[in-house]
Design an enzyme around this catalytic site. Sequence first.
Site, PDB file in Angstrom:
ATOM      1  N   HIS A  33       0.489  -4.575  -6.883  1.00  0.00           N
ATOM      2  CA  HIS A  33       0.301  -5.345  -8.055  1.00  0.00           C
ATOM      3  C   HIS A  33      -1.241  -4.379  -8.295  1.00  0.00           C
ATOM      4  CE1 HIS A  33      -2.884  -7.848  -5.994  1.00  0.00           C
ATOM      5  NE2 HIS A  33      -1.862  -8.351  -5.221  1.00  0.00           N
ATOM      6  N   GLY A  35      -4.443  -4.867  -7.801  1.00  0.00           N
ATOM      7  CA  GLY A  35      -5.445  -4.846  -7.010  1.00  0.00           C
ATOM      8  C   GLY A  35      -5.257  -3.832  -5.801  1.00  0.00           C
ATOM      9  N   HIS A  36      -3.734  -3.398  -5.731  1.00  0.00           N
ATOM     10  CA  HIS A  36      -3.133  -2.947  -4.164  1.00  0.00           C
ATOM     11  C   HIS A  36      -3.475  -1.413  -4.262  1.00  0.00           C
ATOM     12  CE1 HIS A  36      -0.628  -6.518  -3.170  1.00  0.00           C
ATOM     13  NE2 HIS A  36      -1.051  -6.298  -2.217  1.00  0.00           N
ATOM     14  N   MET A 185      -6.095 -11.137  -8.056  1.00  0.00           N
ATOM     15  CA  MET A 185      -4.702 -10.013  -8.538  1.00  0.00           C
ATOM     16  C   MET A 185      -4.580 -10.672  -6.822  1.00  0.00           C
ATOM     17  SD  MET A 185      -5.053  -6.891 -10.521  1.00  0.00           S
ATOM     18  CE  MET A 185      -5.726  -7.069 -12.333  1.00  0.00           C
TER      19      MET A 185
END
Length: 281
Positions: A33, A35-36, A185
């Site tokens: 997502h 965040g990654h 997230m």
Amino acid sequence: MITIDELGGLRAQVESWRRGGNVAFVPTMGNLHAGHLSLVRVARQLADRVVVSIFVNPLQFGVGEDFEKYPRTLERDMAMLEGEGTDLLFAPPLDVMYAKPQDQQTRVEVPGLSSLLCGACRPGHFVGVSTVVCKLFNMVQPDIAVFGKKDFQQLMVIRRMVEDLAMPVRVVGVETMRESDGLAMSSRNGYLSTEERAIAPVLHRVLSGIAARLREGDDDYAGLQVQATRELEENGFGPDYVAIRKSDDLGEPEPGEARLVVLAAAYLGKARLIDNIDLTR
Ligand code: PAF
């Protein structure tokens, strides 16, 4: 982006890159997502080459947890990583990571830290994390490794492992990415029903409430924890813990402590959500 699933090819490629520059590494379990992707962007800024791994690590899941149903979305993840300019994806199958049965696998344990908070609720979890991260570091041999601060305790365990074992890796923590309503997230947000998703931001709101009280000088830590736990329960959460801890070792703070972090883990339906606010600034 090069995709590799075995050790020889990975080592040869990273070795050649490290002759002319540095390499940053972002370990993940996939189901990526935003965040990654923010971790990949930081890695990109810090190094000449970026390696990302995707491996759903059975060693860090307890009995009855979500290892089997953890979402595997490799095609989609690959497209996202390509879009961020990732140089290499390492996506090893189970037998490349763990050739032996689990009970014969050498493990790495960071004592103390690994048995607090999430470690107390999920016995063996952090041994699984430190073991796989140690192995991934040995496989990839990065100069820099990038982790999210949402997993505050995980980041602390990894920093401690790197320090204790003198691993030649610089560990970098990146701020938590949040949805517009404050929810951190997480791949596990995908387990939330529509109704649960509407309630989920309460977790961050409750932690923000405690953080505000602490900033005002309230040091009734036990009282704040009890009140926050009640608030979460009233909103339909099943809290594992709400904890105000010292941000340098996650120990219990004395009244007046200046370096604090507020952490919580709570179930909402099938999803176990975690979040934290670090007040050390
Ligand atoms: O944070 C995660 O996704 C995992 O715990 C990690 C660090 C990739 C180890 O499996």
